[in-house]
Scaffold this active site. Sequence first.
Site, PDB file in Angstrom:
ATOM      1  N   PRO A  95       0.721  -1.205  -0.013  1.00 49.06           N
ATOM      2  CA  PRO A  95      -0.137   0.109  -0.127  1.00 49.06           C
ATOM      3  C   PRO A  95       0.950   1.239   0.059  1.00 49.06           C
ATOM      4  O   PRO A  95       0.382   2.282  -0.398  1.00 49.06           O
ATOM      5  CB  PRO A  95      -0.864  -0.246   1.319  1.00 49.06           C
ATOM      6  CG  PRO A  95      -0.213  -1.235   2.103  1.00 49.06           C
ATOM      7  CD  PRO A  95       0.489  -2.026   1.149  1.00 49.06           C
ATOM      8  N   GLU A 122       2.719  -7.304   8.353  1.00 51.51           N
ATOM      9  CA  GLU A 122       2.548  -5.852   8.601  1.00 51.51           C
ATOM     10  C   GLU A 122       3.574  -5.486   7.160  1.00 51.51           C
ATOM     11  O   GLU A 122       3.906  -4.583   7.291  1.00 51.51           O
ATOM     12  CB  GLU A 122       3.380  -5.600   9.862  1.00 51.51           C
ATOM     13  CG  GLU A 122       2.609  -5.687  11.150  1.00 51.51           C
ATOM     14  CD  GLU A 122       1.221  -4.938  10.824  1.00 51.51           C
ATOM     15  OE1 GLU A 122       1.348  -3.781  10.736  1.00 51.51           O
ATOM     16  OE2 GLU A 122       0.026  -5.675  11.045  1.00 51.51           O
ATOM     17  N   ASP A 174     -12.222   1.803 -23.796  1.00 47.69           N
ATOM     18  CA  ASP A 174     -12.326   1.606 -22.447  1.00 47.69           C
ATOM     19  C   ASP A 174     -12.255   2.947 -21.739  1.00 47.69           C
ATOM     20  O   ASP A 174     -11.660   3.882 -22.069  1.00 47.69           O
ATOM     21  CB  ASP A 174     -11.058   0.876 -21.980  1.00 47.69           C
ATOM     22  CG  ASP A 174     -11.195  -0.597 -21.940  1.00 47.69           C
ATOM     23  OD1 ASP A 174     -12.541  -0.961 -21.994  1.00 47.69           O
ATOM     24  OD2 ASP A 174     -10.485  -1.274 -21.643  1.00 47.69           O
TER      25      ASP A 174
HETATM   26  N1  ADE Z   1      -1.269  -4.786   0.127  1.00 50.52           N
HETATM   27  C1  ADE Z   1      -2.272  -4.510   1.042  1.00 50.52           C
HETATM   28  N2  ADE Z   1      -2.822  -3.640   0.603  1.00 50.52           N
HETATM   29  C2  ADE Z   1      -2.415  -3.158  -0.733  1.00 50.52           C
HETATM   30  C3  ADE Z   1      -2.527  -2.405  -1.774  1.00 50.52           C
HETATM   31  N3  ADE Z   1      -3.538  -1.424  -1.604  1.00 50.52           N
HETATM   32  N4  ADE Z   1      -1.776  -2.337  -2.791  1.00 50.52           N
HETATM   33  C4  ADE Z   1      -0.767  -3.165  -3.203  1.00 50.52           C
HETATM   34  N5  ADE Z   1      -0.704  -4.108  -2.249  1.00 50.52           N
HETATM   35  C5  ADE Z   1      -1.408  -4.279  -1.036  1.00 50.52           C
END
Ligand code: ADE
Length: 288
Positions: A95, A122, A174
């Site tokens: 993330p 984590e 698209d």
């Molecule tokens: N792992 C957990 N959340 C994620 C996300 N939003 N993007 C990529 N990998 C992730």
Amino acid sequence: MIDGAHTGPLHFSLLTLFPELLRPFTQEALLGRAVTAGLLKFDLHDLREHAGNRWRKVDDSPYGGGAGMVIRVDVVERALAALPVQPDEIILLTPAGKKFDQKMAEELAEKNHLALVCGRYEGFDARVESLVTREVSVGDYVMMGGEAAAACIVEAVARLRPGVIGDERSWQDDSYSSGLLDYPEYTRPAQWQGQGVPEVLQGGNHAAITRWRRDRALERTLSRRPDLLPSAGLTPHDSAALVDLGVDFGKLAALGAPPPPPVKTKRRKRKPSEPALTIQAPTDGGEQ
Ligand code: ADE
């Protein structure tokens, strides 16, 4: 369109603690068919195989304390080193990565071999960064692991390779490929629970249908994703449509849109004192 210069399949190596989560995904529907057709290739790698201990333990507690466990960098290093062929790109799903979008999908679809590294817990030891070519997030939310993120990337990238989806027009129209969100589509029944289908789509005027679709794509993008408009390559006709949708000229300029075409002025009524315009009759036999 991807240039079609690729001779071999696009190869994805998926590194994960849960290969069985991803396996059916790579075998079903269009992806499965593309594998059979030799357009895509998948291999799955279990990070636990590279744990380096008999407990197959791949994680440890974080230095500095805190909740959760962190995936060890040496495990990822061994798993990557064991790949029989070194990939063009090694992508870590996190993330904290750069946000995935259509442009990145197009860039990745030009490669021959992509490795996608999925985390759990984590996350990874920060030093994993030195083993990968990019860190990618699929959106501003945190999932329990990277597998669903890897699946998103595979879906978005694979379909850009020639032959993976049947009709190449369908990706060129698209959402995002045109720079705008997709226009609305309809099929039978023509009436459903009091909701009809726009009349223009039921007639055969293709120019009118094309213009209607472009206008609806502009309308949707304006209301849902106005941030996409400045890079959507807007035309003067698009600007006119945006003005009709209530966008003022100041905002048009802020969107980087060109000025709308000049409005055709109505013919001024002839004053009774002015001579009438006479139209010459054709002398060569009429219309061509
Ligand atoms: N792992 C957990 N959340 C994620 C996300 N939003 N993007 C990529 N990998 C992730």
